[in-house]
Scaffold this motif. Sequence first.
Motif, mmCIF file in Angstrom:
data_model
loop_
_atom_site.group_PDB
_atom_site.id
_atom_site.type_symbol
_atom_site.label_atom_id
_atom_site.label_comp_id
_atom_site.label_asym_id
_atom_site.label_seq_id
_atom_site.Cartn_x
_atom_site.Cartn_y
_atom_site.Cartn_z
ATOM 1 N N ALA A 137 0.880 -1.390 0.010
ATOM 2 C CA ALA A 137 -0.021 0.239 -0.007
ATOM 3 C C ALA A 137 0.759 1.206 -0.050
ATOM 4 O O ALA A 137 0.396 2.260 -0.536
ATOM 5 C CB ALA A 137 -0.902 -0.189 1.178
ATOM 6 N N THR A 138 2.127 1.204 0.603
ATOM 7 C CA THR A 138 2.745 2.233 0.660
ATOM 8 C C THR A 138 4.204 1.940 0.231
ATOM 9 O O THR A 138 5.309 1.650 0.966
ATOM 10 C CB THR A 138 2.956 2.851 2.112
ATOM 11 O OG1 THR A 138 3.372 1.830 3.066
ATOM 12 C CG2 THR A 138 1.763 3.424 2.434
ATOM 13 N N PRO A 139 4.585 1.940 -1.178
ATOM 14 C CA PRO A 139 5.753 1.366 -1.852
ATOM 15 C C PRO A 139 6.983 2.326 -1.228
ATOM 16 O O PRO A 139 7.971 1.729 -1.485
ATOM 17 C CB PRO A 139 5.196 1.414 -3.239
ATOM 18 C CG PRO A 139 4.378 2.497 -3.540
ATOM 19 C CD PRO A 139 3.597 2.258 -2.015
ATOM 20 N N HIS A 140 6.813 3.598 -1.070
ATOM 21 C CA HIS A 140 8.003 4.476 -0.590
ATOM 22 C C HIS A 140 8.414 3.834 0.765
ATOM 23 O O HIS A 140 9.485 4.477 1.301
ATOM 24 C CB HIS A 140 7.915 5.780 -0.695
ATOM 25 C CG HIS A 140 6.633 6.196 -0.025
ATOM 26 N ND1 HIS A 140 5.484 6.247 -0.276
ATOM 27 C CD2 HIS A 140 6.764 6.814 1.382
ATOM 28 C CE1 HIS A 140 4.453 6.592 0.520
ATOM 29 N NE2 HIS A 140 5.227 7.169 1.456
ATOM 30 N N ILE A 141 7.873 3.040 1.494
ATOM 31 C CA ILE A 141 8.210 2.559 3.105
ATOM 32 C C ILE A 141 9.343 1.360 2.644
ATOM 33 O O ILE A 141 8.772 0.513 2.052
ATOM 34 C CB ILE A 141 7.267 2.002 3.886
ATOM 35 C CG1 ILE A 141 6.089 3.328 4.095
ATOM 36 C CG2 ILE A 141 7.562 1.585 5.017
ATOM 37 C CD1 ILE A 141 5.131 2.611 4.930
ATOM 38 N N ASN A 142 10.349 1.733 3.363
ATOM 39 C CA ASN A 142 11.418 0.615 3.399
ATOM 40 C C ASN A 142 11.098 -0.631 4.027
ATOM 41 O O ASN A 142 11.514 -1.891 3.558
ATOM 42 C CB ASN A 142 12.823 1.283 3.494
ATOM 43 C CG ASN A 142 13.891 0.335 4.072
ATOM 44 O OD1 ASN A 142 14.364 -0.134 5.134
ATOM 45 N ND2 ASN A 142 14.516 -0.387 2.822
ATOM 46 N N ALA A 143 10.781 -0.522 5.189
ATOM 47 C CA ALA A 143 10.436 -1.575 6.028
ATOM 48 C C ALA A 143 9.518 -1.401 7.054
ATOM 49 O O ALA A 143 9.034 -0.407 7.608
ATOM 50 C CB ALA A 143 11.789 -2.152 6.667
ATOM 51 N N LEU A 202 10.716 -6.457 4.449
ATOM 52 C CA LEU A 202 11.644 -5.525 3.827
ATOM 53 C C LEU A 202 10.798 -5.230 2.524
ATOM 54 O O LEU A 202 10.379 -6.100 1.718
ATOM 55 C CB LEU A 202 12.926 -5.954 3.773
ATOM 56 C CG LEU A 202 13.727 -6.245 4.853
ATOM 57 C CD1 LEU A 202 14.871 -7.001 4.699
ATOM 58 C CD2 LEU A 202 13.789 -5.211 5.715
ATOM 59 N N GLN A 203 10.885 -3.959 1.953
ATOM 60 C CA GLN A 203 10.337 -3.505 0.669
ATOM 61 C C GLN A 203 11.212 -4.051 -0.719
ATOM 62 O O GLN A 203 10.544 -4.493 -1.690
ATOM 63 C CB GLN A 203 10.134 -2.200 0.370
ATOM 64 C CG GLN A 203 9.636 -1.488 -0.535
ATOM 65 C CD GLN A 203 8.162 -1.602 -0.570
ATOM 66 O OE1 GLN A 203 7.717 -2.824 -1.267
ATOM 67 N NE2 GLN A 203 7.324 -1.066 0.009
ATOM 68 N N GLU A 204 12.474 -4.287 -0.215
ATOM 69 C CA GLU A 204 13.329 -4.550 -1.526
ATOM 70 C C GLU A 204 13.078 -6.135 -1.866
ATOM 71 O O GLU A 204 13.320 -6.428 -3.198
ATOM 72 C CB GLU A 204 14.720 -4.668 -1.138
ATOM 73 C CG GLU A 204 15.273 -3.066 -0.903
ATOM 74 C CD GLU A 204 14.988 -2.557 0.348
ATOM 75 O OE1 GLU A 204 14.350 -3.005 1.120
ATOM 76 O OE2 GLU A 204 15.309 -1.406 0.474
ATOM 77 N N GLN A 205 12.395 -7.030 -1.198
ATOM 78 C CA GLN A 205 12.178 -8.211 -1.487
ATOM 79 C C GLN A 205 10.662 -8.569 -1.232
ATOM 80 O O GLN A 205 10.214 -9.032 -0.063
ATOM 81 C CB GLN A 205 12.933 -9.286 -0.666
ATOM 82 C CG GLN A 205 14.336 -9.085 -1.006
ATOM 83 C CD GLN A 205 15.272 -9.927 0.080
ATOM 84 O OE1 GLN A 205 14.761 -10.716 0.749
ATOM 85 N NE2 GLN A 205 16.720 -9.930 -0.237
ATOM 86 N N PRO A 206 9.892 -8.484 -2.378
ATOM 87 C CA PRO A 206 8.414 -8.298 -1.967
ATOM 88 C C PRO A 206 7.720 -9.786 -1.927
ATOM 89 O O PRO A 206 6.493 -10.066 -1.750
ATOM 90 C CB PRO A 206 7.616 -7.701 -3.057
ATOM 91 C CG PRO A 206 8.794 -7.707 -4.088
ATOM 92 C CD PRO A 206 10.178 -7.758 -3.393
ATOM 93 N N SER A 207 8.443 -10.837 -2.052
ATOM 94 C CA SER A 207 8.176 -12.268 -2.152
ATOM 95 C C SER A 207 8.084 -12.503 -0.521
ATOM 96 O O SER A 207 8.245 -11.961 0.186
ATOM 97 C CB SER A 207 9.075 -13.074 -2.735
ATOM 98 O OG SER A 207 10.446 -13.152 -2.047
ATOM 99 N N ASP A 208 7.676 -14.022 -0.239
ATOM 100 C CA ASP A 208 7.576 -14.486 1.129
ATOM 101 C C ASP A 208 8.901 -14.333 1.770
ATOM 102 O O ASP A 208 9.104 -14.333 2.865
ATOM 103 C CB ASP A 208 7.143 -15.952 0.863
ATOM 104 C CG ASP A 208 5.802 -15.902 0.400
ATOM 105 O OD1 ASP A 208 4.950 -14.868 0.608
ATOM 106 O OD2 ASP A 208 5.384 -17.127 -0.098
ATOM 107 N N ALA A 209 10.016 -14.451 0.985
ATOM 108 C CA ALA A 209 11.367 -14.406 1.699
ATOM 109 C C ALA A 209 11.689 -13.048 1.848
ATOM 110 O O ALA A 209 12.541 -12.756 2.869
ATOM 111 C CB ALA A 209 12.401 -14.736 0.563
#
Length: 615
Positions: free
Chosen positions: A100-106, A120-127
């Motif tokens: 919902a807030t893509p500019h949030i890092n974590a 963490l935003q850098e890895q949007p998968s389950d991992a």
Amino acid sequence: MRPRHTWPISRVLAIAFCLLIILSVGGMTAFSLSTLQQATQDQISKRASQDIEATVERLRDQLQPARNQVERIAKLLSDKRLYPDEKSQLTDVLQGALVATPHINAVLVVEPDFRALIALQEQPSDASVIFSNEENNPVIRRAMTQARTSDEAFWGTPIYVPEVGTLINVVKAFRIDGEFAGFVASTVKVTELSAQMANRRSEITTGTFILWNSDRMLAHAKMTDPHGFGISQDKPLPLVADVGDPVVTAFVGNQFMVTDLFSPETYPNLKVIELPGRDWPYIIAYRDIQEFGQPVWTVGVYVNGEAFNAERWLLTTVGLAGGGVLILGIIAALWLGMRISRPVQLLAETAEQIAVQDPEHIEPMRPSRIRELDQASDAFNRMIAGLKDRAFLRATFGKYVPESVASQILENRTFVQEPRLRNATVMFTDIAGFTTLCENLTPAQTIEVLNDYFSAVVEPIEANGGVIQQYQGDAMLATFNIPTDRPGHADDAVKAAIRIEQILSERTFGPGIPIKTRIGINTGDIVGGTVGAGGRLGYTVHGDPVNIAARLEVMNKDLGTLVLISDATRRQITIPVEFEMMGELGIRGKQHTVTVYSILKHQLSHQQETAGDDQ
């Protein structure tokens, strides 16, 4: 010879009023320049304020969603609609917040035992979801301590994470059944804020910046590298000087240009900075904001003055045009003003000379072609003639009575001075060995010596407020506090006596004759007034204190002293003077003794000999 024709002042004033119409251009020019400058200043202030407001709004757009997410998740946990132990459900919520807030890092949830769930935003998968124990993380421990005592969301100190750079974080505690159960936090990269500034375009703004704690750069167009400017865990934000923006560096260092372009009263948040080697100054507008916690953040923008070159050119054109017309009017006004004002100036200058100069040396006014001024000059010349007569009378009169008495006689227009009883100090002086001294002098030399001597001793007496009452051969009588008021009269008399002895010890008189003088000083109630009969009147003083002062002067000869004062005088002295008590001595013609003091001779001269050596 008086002029045959004179001009009425009404005609002169009519010409002057015509010139005033021309000079009014100066007022209009000044008004126009002031209005244009004010409009330019208001335009700069308004547009800079708009840019600051736009920057603050974008800052809110970046950071407020992060706060909203942590408050939303914390409320879900507090209301038991979401549980920390239900990791699957909690993971979905955290990942949803990142989507919902893509500019949030974590986004992370930390329990009191420091177990943490981090998305963490850098890895949007389950991992992208990490389970960890943050007990040894000082940042988490500090946030936990602060969260325990805070019910509101708060912005923490920026932190540096080697993998992503510097982060801004917001924290919100959650409580279950009233007990502290942990906190929710989210982070935003500082580079996100700087990227917004780098991509921003404005009509006038040259640069935008955000300061943290006034000396750290939080966001700037140059801070797009997450690891630049030497930042680290110990230094999560660079110093302003490290970023290399000379305008902001000068702003932080208070290196403001002294100018009246933007007064602090009217524009408190506008500063002007002039950088070496730059043709135009920079104008900085700033605002302190506190909605993101302490310390305050400072949002600022700066403008290169060249952006307002057109407005400056307009101001210059109006100023030059108005100045040209104004100069022509001034030239005409000066020419006519000099012709008209010269007699008036002479009249004023002569009037001022009357207050400070002997009327005998004042030249009469010249006739004028302006009728009214010519009449004034004639009346003024008659007044000067009268003043010369009065000055001559006063100068002549003052040689035979004290100057202050002469002034009162002329002011009151009566010679009779009513008797006045005053507490005053009396001084008698007499030259030591004057009879022997005169044996080797001609009568003319004797008069020369006396006049030279009296000129020397009168100066310190009058300088200290004393009045010479009479001369008796080589003796002299002076009073202090009568007929003129002198509150510290005892001090004045002693200072005058000391100065007299010092002067006599340093010089000779007439044809090189050294002189010593004896002085007696006494204080008491005496009467001063006019005495005499018929056309022979004079001002003098009477009273027992006068006689005692005369006796003290004579006693110097027997005691080998120069200056004797009575105890009545000594009791009123406040200045630092060293005395020697000579004892209680009998005064000829008096039943009671008088306590007598002498002034120690080292105060009278460094090389004074005893007064009785050549008596």
